[in-house]
Design a protein around this motif. Structure first.
Motif, PDB file in Angstrom:
ATOM      1  N   LEU A   1      55.269  68.104  50.387  1.00  0.00           N
ATOM      2  CA  LEU A   1      56.388  67.414  49.778  1.00  0.00           C
ATOM      3  C   LEU A   1      57.632  68.282  49.876  1.00  0.00           C
ATOM      4  N   ASP A   2      58.800  67.678  49.670  1.00  0.00           N
ATOM      5  CA  ASP A   2      60.018  68.468  49.520  1.00  0.00           C
ATOM      6  C   ASP A   2      60.247  68.692  48.023  1.00  0.00           C
ATOM      7  N   THR A   3      61.411  69.160  47.639  1.00  0.00           N
ATOM      8  CA  THR A   3      61.636  69.515  46.226  1.00  0.00           C
ATOM      9  C   THR A   3      61.733  68.294  45.310  1.00  0.00           C
ATOM     10  N   ASN A   4      61.753  67.077  45.869  1.00  0.00           N
ATOM     11  CA  ASN A   4      61.704  65.876  45.029  1.00  0.00           C
ATOM     12  C   ASN A   4      60.296  65.602  44.500  1.00  0.00           C
ATOM     13  N   ASN A   5      59.294  66.242  45.105  1.00  0.00           N
ATOM     14  CA  ASN A   5      57.904  66.139  44.626  1.00  0.00           C
ATOM     15  C   ASN A   5      57.365  64.712  44.571  1.00  0.00           C
ATOM     16  N   TYR A   6      57.773  63.868  45.537  1.00  0.00           N
ATOM     17  CA  TYR A   6      57.252  62.506  45.514  1.00  0.00           C
ATOM     18  C   TYR A   6      57.353  61.851  46.886  1.00  0.00           C
ATOM     19  N   ILE A   7      56.246  61.256  47.308  1.00  0.00           N
ATOM     20  CA  ILE A   7      56.249  60.341  48.454  1.00  0.00           C
ATOM     21  C   ILE A   7      55.224  59.243  48.186  1.00  0.00           C
ATOM     22  N   LYS A   8      55.623  58.027  48.508  1.00  0.00           N
ATOM     23  CA  LYS A   8      54.700  56.897  48.527  1.00  0.00           C
ATOM     24  C   LYS A   8      54.564  56.528  49.989  1.00  0.00           C
ATOM     25  N   ALA A   9      53.366  56.668  50.522  1.00  0.00           N
ATOM     26  CA  ALA A   9      53.172  56.503  51.961  1.00  0.00           C
ATOM     27  C   ALA A   9      52.071  55.505  52.263  1.00  0.00           C
ATOM     28  N   MET A  10      52.314  54.710  53.298  1.00  0.00           N
ATOM     29  CA  MET A  10      51.282  53.849  53.848  1.00  0.00           C
ATOM     30  C   MET A  10      50.520  54.657  54.886  1.00  0.00           C
ATOM     31  N   ARG A  11      49.198  54.624  54.797  1.00  0.00           N
ATOM     32  CA  ARG A  11      48.352  55.278  55.794  1.00  0.00           C
ATOM     33  C   ARG A  11      47.718  54.192  56.647  1.00  0.00           C
ATOM     34  N   LEU A  12      47.805  54.355  57.946  1.00  0.00           N
ATOM     35  CA  LEU A  12      47.242  53.389  58.881  1.00  0.00           C
ATOM     36  C   LEU A  12      46.193  54.070  59.746  1.00  0.00           C
ATOM     37  N   PHE A  13      45.259  53.275  60.261  1.00  0.00           N
ATOM     38  CA  PHE A  13      44.178  53.849  61.052  1.00  0.00           C
ATOM     39  C   PHE A  13      43.582  52.772  61.950  1.00  0.00           C
ATOM     40  N   VAL A  14      43.054  53.200  63.085  1.00  0.00           N
ATOM     41  CA  VAL A  14      42.316  52.288  63.969  1.00  0.00           C
ATOM     42  C   VAL A  14      40.866  52.271  63.498  1.00  0.00           C
ATOM     43  N   GLY A  15      40.407  51.139  62.991  1.00  0.00           N
ATOM     44  CA  GLY A  15      39.030  51.044  62.506  1.00  0.00           C
ATOM     45  C   GLY A  15      38.870  51.713  61.150  1.00  0.00           C
ATOM     46  N   GLU A  16      37.636  52.159  60.870  1.00  0.00           N
ATOM     47  CA  GLU A  16      37.362  52.822  59.601  1.00  0.00           C
ATOM     48  C   GLU A  16      38.019  54.193  59.580  1.00  0.00           C
ATOM     49  N   PRO A  17      38.722  54.526  58.500  1.00  0.00           N
ATOM     50  CA  PRO A  17      39.456  55.794  58.485  1.00  0.00           C
ATOM     51  C   PRO A  17      38.549  57.016  58.422  1.00  0.00           C
ATOM     52  N   VAL A  18      38.958  58.049  59.149  1.00  0.00           N
ATOM     53  CA  VAL A  18      38.295  59.349  59.114  1.00  0.00           C
ATOM     54  C   VAL A  18      39.403  60.366  58.855  1.00  0.00           C
ATOM     55  N   TRP A  19      39.420  60.941  57.665  1.00  0.00           N
ATOM     56  CA  TRP A  19      40.517  61.839  57.290  1.00  0.00           C
ATOM     57  C   TRP A  19      40.160  63.307  57.484  1.00  0.00           C
ATOM     58  N   THR A  20      39.066  63.619  58.163  1.00  0.00           N
ATOM     59  CA  THR A  20      38.581  64.998  58.254  1.00  0.00           C
ATOM     60  C   THR A  20      39.599  65.919  58.926  1.00  0.00           C
ATOM     61  N   PRO A  21      40.049  66.982  58.207  1.00  0.00           N
ATOM     62  CA  PRO A  21      40.918  67.967  58.842  1.00  0.00           C
ATOM     63  C   PRO A  21      40.075  69.091  59.449  1.00  0.00           C
TER      64      PRO A  21
ATOM     65  N   CYS B   1      49.217  55.447  49.363  1.00  0.00           N
ATOM     66  CA  CYS B   1      48.934  56.547  48.436  1.00  0.00           C
ATOM     67  C   CYS B   1      50.240  57.126  47.892  1.00  0.00           C
ATOM     68  N   ASP B   2      50.184  57.515  46.631  1.00  0.00           N
ATOM     69  CA  ASP B   2      51.295  58.192  45.982  1.00  0.00           C
ATOM     70  C   ASP B   2      50.944  59.666  45.875  1.00  0.00           C
ATOM     71  N   VAL B   3      51.821  60.518  46.394  1.00  0.00           N
ATOM     72  CA  VAL B   3      51.609  61.959  46.280  1.00  0.00           C
ATOM     73  C   VAL B   3      52.701  62.496  45.355  1.00  0.00           C
ATOM     74  N   CYS B   4      52.277  62.813  44.133  1.00  0.00           N
ATOM     75  CA  CYS B   4      53.168  63.394  43.128  1.00  0.00           C
ATOM     76  C   CYS B   4      52.280  63.942  42.012  1.00  0.00           C
ATOM     77  N   PRO B   5      52.817  64.849  41.195  1.00  0.00           N
ATOM     78  CA  PRO B   5      51.981  65.461  40.156  1.00  0.00           C
ATOM     79  C   PRO B   5      51.364  64.445  39.193  1.00  0.00           C
ATOM     80  N   GLU B   6      52.067  63.349  38.913  1.00  0.00           N
ATOM     81  CA  GLU B   6      51.601  62.384  37.916  1.00  0.00           C
ATOM     82  C   GLU B   6      50.503  61.458  38.437  1.00  0.00           C
TER      83      GLU B   6
END
Length: 199
Positions: free
Chosen positions: A148-168, A78-83
């Motif tokens: 984010l920091d003041t660069n306003n950008y991260i491209k991150a790999m998300r990993l998970f065991v089995g089917e992902p559950v992102w519930t916070p 996933c890419d986290v940035c305004p664009e």
């Protein structure tokens, strides 16, 4: 597996105690004087990390070994940035709400940078700066947040065991089994270790 791939880790992961300022969450928020936290101290909180080669992640045998050893069968990027992130401002605000998950949170920074904030055993905020090449695993049940920091950008790999559950589960959720297990494993097992209660 936690002891492998440690060379250069201090260049891509650094941690410090945060100040109490209400300024922009994307600023470093160092205390005065600065109070750094060792990666060993993070490990005592259940946080494991590695330094990998993000420029060849598709063919990286080290990443493959970590995924196999820890059962990380699911992967996305996933890419986290305004664009690139729909509803960017709202998403960033929700990431910064203090919360926990009932499973590990695994992030591998492929480009850019960002901050993961976690609570120590005395409920103080530690800010973990993750740069390109840093991979971090937050244990299930730890209260944390991301920005984010003041660069306003991260491209991150998300990993998970089995089917992902992102519930916070926003704080307080001390009744969840994952939270109780975290406290028993990493906080209450130390002599005189405080139990961190809901606020």
């Amino acid at each position: 597996m936690e002891a492998a791939f440690q060379d250069g880790k201090e260049e891509v992961l650094q941690a410090w105690y945060m100040d109490d300022s209400e300024e922009d969450q994307r600023l470093p928020h160092h205390r005065e004087p600065k109070e750094f936290v060792s990666l060993g101290k993070l490990k005592e909180l259940g946080i494991v990390s590695w330094c990998l080669n993000p420029d060849d992640y598709e063919n990286d045998g080290d990443l493959k070994n970590i995924r196999e050893a820890r059962g990380y069968s699911y992967m996305d990027i996933c890419d986290v940035c305004p664009e690139k992130l729909p509803n960017y401002e709202a998403k960033l605000k929700s990431f910064f709400e203090e919360h926990l998950h009932t499973d590990e949170e695994i992030r591998y920074c492929l480009e850019g940078s960002g901050y993961f904030d976690v609570r120590d055993k005395s409920d103080r905020w530690i800010r973990i700066a993750v740069k390109k090449g840093g991979m971090i695993v937050l244990p299930a049940g730890i209260y944390h947040r991301f920005t984010l920091d003041t660069n306003n950008y991260i491209k991150a790999m998300r990993l998970f065991v089995g089917e992902p559950v992102w519930t916070p589960f926003n704080r307080p959720h001390d009744d969840l089994p994952a939270r109780k297990a975290y406290l028993e494993t990493f906080v209450q097992n130390e002599p005189g270790g405080p139990a961190v209660e809901a606020r």
